[in-house]
Write an enzyme that holds these catalytic residues in place. Structure first.
Site, short mmCIF file in Angstrom:
data_model
loop_
_atom_site.label_atom_id
_atom_site.label_comp_id
_atom_site.label_asym_id
_atom_site.label_seq_id
_atom_site.Cartn_x
_atom_site.Cartn_y
_atom_site.Cartn_z
N MET A 1 0.84 -1.16 0.00
CA MET A 1 0.00 0.00 0.00
C MET A 1 0.89 1.23 0.00
O MET A 1 1.06 1.84 1.01
CB MET A 1 -0.91 -0.07 1.23
CG MET A 1 -1.97 0.97 1.33
SD MET A 1 -1.51 2.69 1.61
CE MET A 1 -0.22 2.63 2.81
N PRO A 2 1.50 1.54 -1.11
CA PRO A 2 2.32 2.75 -1.21
C PRO A 2 1.48 4.02 -1.17
O PRO A 2 0.27 4.00 -1.41
CB PRO A 2 3.01 2.60 -2.56
CG PRO A 2 2.95 1.15 -2.87
CD PRO A 2 1.64 0.69 -2.27
#
Length: 126
Positions: A1-2
């Site tokens: 989950m950048p």
């Protein structure tokens, strides 16, 4: 989950900006195996007086269509995955909305998993 922060000059259409979001997210999904709905991005527009860059740094001919993309992500990806991400973002943004690869500037900031709180005051990855 950048987490992606995108900066660019003002004056592009909403469709252009949305294509950038779509291309970055698709590249993250394809190369970093980001899960569906793992989409956290913000785009900031700047007038000419507040957007500066080296027009020929490292012999890359940049234009005013330059887009800065800074991605913060866990430090779990290989060097090959990082190279693939950079390449894929440039390819996809070249296709749509038509940004020259020379104008796609990507910076990856890697952090430890425990450095995230995705809500509720919790450290979901720790």
């Amino acid at each position: 989950m950048p987490l992606a922060h995108i900066s660019m000059r003002t004056g592009k259409t909403e469709a252009y900006r949305q294509a950038i979001f779509d291309g970055v997210y698709r590249a993250l999904r394809e190369t970093f195996t980001v899960p569906e709905d793992g989409q956290f991005m913000a785009l900031t527009e700047h007038d000419a007086a507040n957007f500066r860059y080296g027009a020929t740094y490292l012999d890359v001919a940049r234009s005013d269509d330059l887009v800065f993309i800074q991605i913060t992500a866990n430090n779990t990806r290989t060097k090959e995955q990082k190279k693939a991400l950079f390449r894929r973002i440039a390819e996809l943004l070249s296709e749509n909305p038509g940004i020259r690869p020379e104008d796609v500037f990507v910076n990856l900031v890697e952090v430890e998993k425990e450095n995230w709180s995705l809500g509720l005051g919790l450290s979901q990855y720790a």
